[in-house]
Enzyme design. Structure first.
Site, PDB file in Angstrom:
ATOM      1  N   ARG A 105       0.883  -1.116   0.181  1.00 30.61           N
ATOM      2  CA  ARG A 105       0.001  -0.125  -0.022  1.00 30.61           C
ATOM      3  C   ARG A 105       0.872   1.272   0.008  1.00 30.61           C
ATOM      4  O   ARG A 105       2.025   1.248   0.405  1.00 30.61           O
ATOM      5  CB  ARG A 105      -0.871   0.181   1.165  1.00 30.61           C
ATOM      6  N   TYR A 142      -1.250  -3.737  -7.162  1.00 34.81           N
ATOM      7  CA  TYR A 142      -1.080  -4.534  -5.653  1.00 34.81           C
ATOM      8  C   TYR A 142      -2.132  -4.302  -4.715  1.00 34.81           C
ATOM      9  O   TYR A 142      -2.534  -3.085  -4.411  1.00 34.81           O
ATOM     10  CB  TYR A 142       0.372  -4.117  -5.155  1.00 34.81           C
ATOM     11  N   LYS A 149      -9.523  -2.201   1.411  1.00 34.71           N
ATOM     12  CA  LYS A 149      -9.195  -1.118   2.345  1.00 34.71           C
ATOM     13  C   LYS A 149     -10.037   0.245   1.789  1.00 34.71           C
ATOM     14  O   LYS A 149     -10.442   0.909   2.603  1.00 34.71           O
ATOM     15  CB  LYS A 149      -7.705  -0.697   2.479  1.00 34.71           C
ATOM     16  N   HIS A 156     -11.129  -1.673  11.403  1.00 30.12           N
ATOM     17  CA  HIS A 156      -9.987  -2.552  11.004  1.00 30.12           C
ATOM     18  C   HIS A 156      -9.879  -3.487  12.139  1.00 30.12           C
ATOM     19  O   HIS A 156      -9.032  -3.462  12.897  1.00 30.12           O
ATOM     20  CB  HIS A 156      -8.935  -1.408  10.720  1.00 30.12           C
ATOM     21  N   SER A 182      -1.634  -3.107  11.558  1.00 33.94           N
ATOM     22  CA  SER A 182      -0.870  -3.882  10.631  1.00 33.94           C
ATOM     23  C   SER A 182       0.529  -4.509  11.176  1.00 33.94           C
ATOM     24  O   SER A 182       0.954  -3.826  12.203  1.00 33.94           O
ATOM     25  CB  SER A 182      -0.662  -3.102   9.214  1.00 33.94           C
ATOM     26  N   CYS A 193       0.593  -6.691  13.610  1.00 32.54           N
ATOM     27  CA  CYS A 193       0.610  -7.263  14.894  1.00 32.54           C
ATOM     28  C   CYS A 193      -0.070  -8.534  15.145  1.00 32.54           C
ATOM     29  O   CYS A 193      -0.390  -9.240  16.137  1.00 32.54           O
ATOM     30  CB  CYS A 193      -0.117  -6.322  15.773  1.00 32.54           C
ATOM     31  N   GLY A 194      -0.286  -9.518  14.046  1.00 36.65           N
ATOM     32  CA  GLY A 194      -0.629 -10.769  14.185  1.00 36.65           C
ATOM     33  C   GLY A 194      -2.277 -11.101  14.192  1.00 36.65           C
ATOM     34  O   GLY A 194      -2.845 -11.992  14.826  1.00 36.65           O
ATOM     35  N   LYS A 195      -3.003 -10.092  13.582  1.00 37.65           N
ATOM     36  CA  LYS A 195      -4.469 -10.059  13.682  1.00 37.65           C
ATOM     37  C   LYS A 195      -4.788 -11.560  12.909  1.00 37.65           C
ATOM     38  O   LYS A 195      -5.770 -12.204  13.375  1.00 37.65           O
ATOM     39  CB  LYS A 195      -5.099  -9.050  12.641  1.00 37.65           C
ATOM     40  N   ASP A 234      -9.621  -9.240   9.384  1.00 36.96           N
ATOM     41  CA  ASP A 234      -9.169  -7.951   8.983  1.00 36.96           C
ATOM     42  C   ASP A 234     -10.182  -6.836   9.056  1.00 36.96           C
ATOM     43  O   ASP A 234      -9.734  -5.588   9.518  1.00 36.96           O
ATOM     44  CB  ASP A 234      -8.483  -7.913   7.505  1.00 36.96           C
ATOM     45  N   ARG A 285       2.018 -12.152   0.081  1.00 32.81           N
ATOM     46  CA  ARG A 285       0.723 -12.348   0.492  1.00 32.81           C
ATOM     47  C   ARG A 285       0.132 -13.631  -0.057  1.00 32.81           C
ATOM     48  O   ARG A 285       0.688 -14.190  -1.312  1.00 32.81           O
ATOM     49  CB  ARG A 285      -0.023 -11.326  -0.045  1.00 32.81           C
ATOM     50  N   ARG A 318       1.614  -3.121  19.722  1.00 36.04           N
ATOM     51  CA  ARG A 318       3.008  -3.402  19.915  1.00 36.04           C
ATOM     52  C   ARG A 318       3.882  -2.658  20.993  1.00 36.04           C
ATOM     53  O   ARG A 318       4.175  -1.622  20.469  1.00 36.04           O
ATOM     54  CB  ARG A 318       3.697  -3.598  18.723  1.00 36.04           C
ATOM     55  N   GLY A 327      -1.457 -19.397  20.741  1.00 36.52           N
ATOM     56  CA  GLY A 327      -2.743 -19.931  21.443  1.00 36.52           C
ATOM     57  C   GLY A 327      -2.888 -19.582  22.783  1.00 36.52           C
ATOM     58  O   GLY A 327      -3.858 -19.439  23.356  1.00 36.52           O
TER      59      GLY A 327
HETATM   60  O1  O2Y Z   1       0.080  -3.909   1.209  1.00 34.07           O
HETATM   61  C1  O2Y Z   1      -1.043  -4.003   1.070  1.00 34.07           C
HETATM   62  O2  O2Y Z   1      -1.511  -3.852   0.021  1.00 34.07           O
HETATM   63  C2  O2Y Z   1      -1.824  -5.011   1.918  1.00 34.07           C
HETATM   64  S1  O2Y Z   1      -1.878  -4.415   3.457  1.00 34.07           S
HETATM   65  C3  O2Y Z   1      -3.130  -5.511   4.232  1.00 34.07           C
HETATM   66  C4  O2Y Z   1      -3.571  -6.528   3.564  1.00 34.07           C
HETATM   67  C5  O2Y Z   1      -4.375  -7.517   4.253  1.00 34.07           C
HETATM   68  C6  O2Y Z   1      -4.605  -6.740   5.755  1.00 34.07           C
HETATM   69  N1  O2Y Z   1      -4.382  -5.672   6.153  1.00 34.07           N
HETATM   70  C7  O2Y Z   1      -3.366  -4.946   5.683  1.00 34.07           C
HETATM   71  C8  O2Y Z   1      -3.175  -3.820   6.284  1.00 34.07           C
HETATM   72  O3  O2Y Z   1      -2.144  -2.969   5.835  1.00 34.07           O
HETATM   73  O4  O2Y Z   1      -3.564  -3.590   7.384  1.00 34.07           O
HETATM   74 MN    MN Z   2      -5.316  -4.920   7.818  1.00 30.66          MN
END
Ligand code: O2Y
Ligand code: MN
Length: 583
Positions: A70, A198, A207, A227, A249, A251-253, A278, A366, A397, A491
């Site tokens: 992004r 992308y 998003k 989010h 982003s 942080c292990g969602k 997400d 991804r 975090r 876990g």
């Molecule tokens: O870099 C991207 O385009 C993906 S970013 C992303 C993808 C899936 C879920 N969350 C995120 C995020 O940056 O929060």
């Molecule tokens: Mn996300």
């Protein structure tokens, strides 16, 4: 043909007049359409088939090396008034943005096919779901949107019924970072994206629609677009509580959404169900509770770090029917990334022979996969009414200060806790390590309007008759003096969720402090967890002096949003600051 489809047809023709594609293809979401798209992409090298024995019906896509994430600095919210976008967004006037985009889109699809993708965000029959149409010249985007949304004929039928839909126009353009913009026009329910193929830049349902445009729409319609992951925790008695959790982003969602209970819990009959990893849309139901849907139909998860240890459910999910983007490749055609296992890949994410210099997979590599393949996919995930939310969790975090978990004393305090959220940066995200960035509700990159108004919108849910979830804050990332994480995570996080559920049910104890209710070490079940003495002391500790500085810095942060910040929120900050001072 109904007038709604006339409007859609008119828009498609207008776009075609500007972009001048060779062909227009309306996507119906069928298997045969997908097969045909894949055939074309295999032929021109956009998709590489993976080992059909280990990874059937799966492909590798390599994006342009300058187009791997992004692009927040090129992402704009274009409202008539700059103040409506707020200091949390890059702003451009709608007129300037349209002029810029019109110039970029002019003739950009010559020689290409223009795909028209009707899609629905959320279960197709859900009153909480919303529709959109993405026009794109990228077949890779079509293939991903088919996985990530309910795409095709059923969505088109809903659009015909409802009329309203979000208009998304996307072209990969020349993939030139100098000619790349992601524009949002929330007042026009419109997205325009140029110059990137992308992820979040190009799959406009995610998003752009489900967060930036939807948050704006949600504000005017009385709901929340967040989010957040959504998971269900089922206890041995078969009762399930649903929890929505916001983390920045990285942080292990996805890992939390697919959590596998520790062995002892599994033996007792605990289960965790995945509803989303997400994005969460929620609105008050007739009983005053918040009901949530996951607007997405798939996962666009980070591959690096995904392993049998970190997330066995994700690994099981991506064994077939998966598109991998920018991962490495083994010599027998299997996808590979750092943290997966000890094998050495043959090729890196750019397709070069792997020379062991640097990572083989791009850190933002991804997988795109249907959520239905996830072993923990909740039977309620496609429920049109959504799932009732018992608890909202905010997290970040934080290496120091912030305890493992605390509970906000009420909704207003919880909104402040969400507004104060912050995370220390990891190298993968920014290059700067350990710098604390505030990221309210994890929505900093995604809120389609002024944060001050967003906080007011959150506060507005606290009204007579509301049965709001309890709000908690967690920190899985506290570090000890040796720089190592104090909490084992994965876990074991279920132990913290169990405490939250007991709090919701009024069964667990806690100690009141100015920052909220903290469990004492004995309040959380820790049988069988190896925790150092330091961990036992620090994870449940309340450091008054440290929090005074934190809450003071929060006041300065709120001031960045000026006079639009709700007085109630400022007063809440002042109340806590005074409590901290007065001991
Ligand atoms: O870099 C991207 O385009 C993906 S970013 C992303 C993808 C899936 C879920 N969350 C995120 C995020 O940056 O929060
Ligand atoms: Mn996300």
């Amino acid at each position: 043909m109904g007038s709604q489809l006339d409007a859609l047809n008119q828009w498609v023709m207008d776009v075609a007049r500007v972009t001048q594609p060779d062909r227009i293809q309306w996507c119906d979401g069928s298997d045969s359409e997908f097969a045909e798209l894949v055939r074309g992409m295999e032929a021109d090298g956009t998709l590489l088939p993976l080992n059909s024995e280990t990874h059937p019906e799966s492909w590798l896509h390599r994006s342009h090396p300058d187009d791997v994430a992004r692009v927040e600095h090129l992402t704009f919210v274009c409202t008539s008034e700059r103040e409506d976008a707020g200091p949390n967004n890059h702003w451009m006037s709608p007129a300037d943005a349209h002029a810029k985009m019109d110039a970029l889109f002019a003739g950009c699809m010559r020689g290409r096919t223009m795909y028209v993708i009707p899609y629905c965000m959320g279960p197709i029959d859900s009153p909480l779901a919303r529709c959109g149409v993405e026009i794109t010249d990228s077949p890779y985007v079509v293939a991903n949107m088919r996985i990530m949304t309910r795409m095709g004929a059923a969505a088109l039928a809903r659009i015909e019924r409802e009329g309203r839909f979000v208009k998304g126009l996307h072209s990969i353009g020349e993939l030139d970072p100098e000619r790349r913009f992601i524009m949002h026009f929330p007042e026009e329910l419109t997205i325009q994206s140029y110059g990137s193929g992308y992820g979040g830049n190009a799959l406009l349902g995610k998003k752009c629609h489900a967060l930036r445009i939807a948050s704006h729409q949600a504000r005017s319609e009385g709901w929340l677009a967040e989010h957040m992951l959504i998971l269900g925790v089922e206890n041995p008695q078969g009762q399930t509580h649903y929890i929505a959790a916001a983390f920045p982003s990285a942080c292990g969602k996805t890992n939390l959404a697919m959590l596998i209970p520790p062995e002892g819990y599994r033996n007792e009959g605990w289960k965790v169900w995945t509803v989303g990893d997400d994005i969460c849309w929620m609105r008050p139901g007739p009983d005053g509770r918040l009901y949530a849907i996951n607007p997405e139909a798939g996962f666009f998860g980070v591959a690096p770090g995904t392993s049998e240890k970190s997330n066995p459910n994700a690994l099981a999910t991506i064994q077939r029917n998966t598109i991998f983007t920018n991962v490495g490749l083994t010599d027998d055609g299997q996808p590979w990334w750092e943290g997966l296992d000890d094998r050495k890949p043959a090729f890196d994410w750019r397709g070069n022979a792997y020379d062991c210099n640097g990572p083989a997979a791009h850190p933002n590599a991804r997988f795109t996969v249907s959520a239905r393949q996830c072993p923990s996919w909740s039977p309620k995930a496609e429920d049109a009414q959504g799932v009732p939310i018992s608890a909202i969790v905010f997290g970040g975090r934080r290496a120091s200060l912030v305890p493992l978990v605390f509970e906000a004393r009420d909704w207003k305090h919880g909104v402040l806790v969400g507004a104060a959220m912050g995370s220390e940066t990891t190298a993968a995200a920014t290059g700067a390590v350990g710098v604390m960035r505030r990221d309210p509700m994890a929505m900093k990159p995604f809120c389609g309007y002024n944060f001050a108004d967003y906080f007011a919108h959150w506060l507005s849910f606290d009204k007579p008759g509301a049965q709001l979830p309890k709000i908690f804050h967690v920190n899985w990332f506290r570090k000890g003096e040796d720089g190592k994480f104090l909490w084992p995570g994965f876990g074991e996080n279920l132990r913290v969720l169990e405490w939250m559920i007991e709090r919701v049910e009024g069964r667990a104890s806690a100690t009141d402090t100015p920052i909220g209710a903290l469990p004492k070490i004995g309040d959380i079940r820790l049988d069988g967890v190896a925790l150092s003495d330091e961990a036992r002391r620090v994870l449940f500790d309340f450091d008054r002096a440290g929090w005074q500085a934190e809450v003071d810095s929060l006041a300065s942060f709120l001031d960045e949003f000026g006079t639009r910040v709700p007085v109630a929120l400022k007063n809440e900050q002042a109340r806590i600051a005074a409590e901290l001072r007065n001991g």
